[in-house]
Design an enzyme around this catalytic site. Structure first.
Site, PDB file in Angstrom:
ATOM      1  N   ASP A  98       0.864  -1.176   0.000  1.00  0.00           N
ATOM      2  CA  ASP A  98       0.000   0.000   0.000  1.00  0.00           C
ATOM      3  C   ASP A  98       0.905   1.232   0.000  1.00  0.00           C
ATOM      4  OD1 ASP A  98      -1.708   2.104   0.531  1.00  0.00           O
ATOM      5  OD2 ASP A  98      -2.862   1.022   2.055  1.00  0.00           O
ATOM      6  N   GLY A 125       3.249  -1.028  17.740  1.00  0.00           N
ATOM      7  CA  GLY A 125       2.792  -2.002  16.765  1.00  0.00           C
ATOM      8  C   GLY A 125       3.714  -2.004  15.563  1.00  0.00           C
ATOM      9  N   GLU A 176       0.781  -2.458  27.015  1.00  0.00           N
ATOM     10  CA  GLU A 176       0.317  -2.204  28.376  1.00  0.00           C
ATOM     11  C   GLU A 176       1.031  -3.072  29.409  1.00  0.00           C
ATOM     12  OE1 GLU A 176      -2.715  -1.049  25.392  1.00  0.00           O
ATOM     13  OE2 GLU A 176      -1.479  -2.831  25.739  1.00  0.00           O
ATOM     14  N   GLU A 195       1.247   3.095  12.978  1.00  0.00           N
ATOM     15  CA  GLU A 195       0.200   2.902  11.971  1.00  0.00           C
ATOM     16  C   GLU A 195      -0.888   2.096  12.670  1.00  0.00           C
ATOM     17  OE1 GLU A 195      -2.244   1.286  10.204  1.00  0.00           O
ATOM     18  OE2 GLU A 195      -0.956   0.130   8.858  1.00  0.00           O
ATOM     19  N   GLU A 204     -10.692  -2.531  14.916  1.00  0.00           N
ATOM     20  CA  GLU A 204      -9.436  -3.259  15.151  1.00  0.00           C
ATOM     21  C   GLU A 204      -8.248  -2.316  15.216  1.00  0.00           C
ATOM     22  OE1 GLU A 204      -8.135  -6.449  12.645  1.00  0.00           O
ATOM     23  OE2 GLU A 204      -9.332  -7.916  13.690  1.00  0.00           O
ATOM     24  N   HIS A 344      -5.329   0.024   1.229  1.00  0.00           N
ATOM     25  CA  HIS A 344      -5.864  -1.265   1.668  1.00  0.00           C
ATOM     26  C   HIS A 344      -7.049  -1.094   2.609  1.00  0.00           C
ATOM     27  CE1 HIS A 344      -3.429  -0.522   5.289  1.00  0.00           C
ATOM     28  NE2 HIS A 344      -4.144  -1.458   5.879  1.00  0.00           N
TER      29      HIS A 344
END
Length: 361
Positions: A98, A125, A176, A195, A204, A344
């Site tokens: 993407d 992430g 966490e 992202e 999500e 995407h």
């Protein structure tokens, strides 16, 4: 019937109810694509399907038309399945392919190197570590890359193969659950980059984790979160398909039947053609990532759309933009609009129960 599904697995209490749908795709390119708002596609024999099937009779499953519906998964098991799904290379290939997405982050970081120079950066992430490597290459003092998925093991190798392992520390953990006294520096984080966006922005999404990192470790005076804003837009849609001319044949009787029945019963992730939009486009939600709180992510917003001509309306459509402009010399806007090259994320369509005749203005 979800009410009939079991509420315990391995004799553990269920903290939340989840429904996970997996559709077995036949072609190679369907290995881990995601469609609709709550459906993910896997190929037969995929490790995620094997993992869920291995739960055996402890799960009440119902397979219809190739779809497996599972409910009653304990929080820890759900988390394991979720993070494992992001350990598959194909989903990261989809995101890296993407170009609108990836180049927005790259261009912002490389065109604002002075913002990253000698800064402590956290990548929430991190996946393959692509954003971490962008930041390290742009001059960051050090990058802390966090991900609970097994993909982080490959990200470590990728960083080493690109001679950036000395500038990036990879932390395999849910954000966490990080022990900040051991795994993070004593000085505050200068920049959080992530992202985090999901379908329709928030499905999500990892935004709660980004906010957790912001509240606990970000420099309170000079810190930045990128992207630093999120904007949600909505418009009205018509169908581009007409029963009055189907390959030269009149099938209007089908339109009558369609109008008498409900059109659709759910949402769809799809690429919208600009000519499907029959109204103005309204900004209905703005988020400042430096100030928004987790509880504000559940919201209701009113909106008014003005129709541009006489049409038959079948749905609403939404998309989102995420601007990068906080303390930036060269701002970048990552847009998922149907007026730009498709991403995407595509767009989200919310179908009306019945079509609606609407008039100009």
């Amino acid at each position: 019937n979800v009410d009939d599904l079991i509420t315990n697995i391995y004799n553990q209490p269920v903290e939340k109810q989840y429904v996970t749908m997996l559709l077995r795709g036949n072609s190679q390119n369907e290995r881990i694509c995601r469609i609709n708002v709550n459906v993910r596609i896997f190929s037969p024999g995929h490790e995620i399907i094997k993992k869920i099937e291995s739960l055996g009779t402890n799960l009440n499953s119902n397979i219809q038309s190739g779809m497996m519906i599972l409910s009653g998964v304990h929080d820890n098991q759900f988390a394991a399945i979720y993070f494992d799904s992001y350990s598959d290379s194909s989903i990261h290939e989809e995101m890296l392919r993407d170009t609108i997405r990836t180049e927005a982050y790259r261009d912002f970081i490389y065109n604002n190197k002075e913002r990253f120079q000698d800064k402590i950066v956290m990548d929430v992430g991190c996946g393959t570590g692509i954003l971490s490597m962008f930041a390290a290459t742009a001059g960051a003092k050090h990058v802390y890359a966090v991900d609970a998925a097994h993909i982080i093991d490959k990200a470590k190798i990728i960083a080493k193969d690109n001679q950036l392992d000395h500038k990036i520390t990879f932390i395999k953990s849910k954000l966490e659950e990080i022990d900040a006294t051991i795994q993070l520096p004593k000085e505050p984080i200068d920049i959080i980059i992530s992202e985090w966006m999901g379908y329709n922005l928030l499905f999500e999404s990892m935004l709660p984790s980004v906010l957790y990192a912001r509240d606990n470790w970000l420099n309170k005076t000079q810190g930045s979160v990128y992207p630093n804003k999120a904007e949600m837009y909505i418009c009205a849609l018509q169908s581009t398909f007409t029963w009055s001319n189907v390959y030269g044949f009149n099938m209007k009787i089908m339109q009558q039947k369609e109008e008498e029945e409900e059109l659709y019963d759910n949402e769809e992730i799809a690429i919208i053609e600009p000519q499907q939009c029959i109204s103005d486009i309204q900004l209905f939600k703005e988020m400042n990532l430096l100030t928004i709180q987790d509880e504000e992510l559940d919201f209701q917003e009113n909106f008014i759309l003005t129709i541009n001509n006489n049409h038959t309306m079948v749905a609403f459509a939404t998309y989102f933009d995420t601007p990068f402009d906080h303390m930036a010399s060269k701002a970048v806007n990552l847009s998922t609009s149907f007026n730009t090259k498709a991403t995407h994320w595509k767009q989200t369509i919310f179908y009306l129960n019945q079509s609606l005749n609407v008039k100009k203005n």
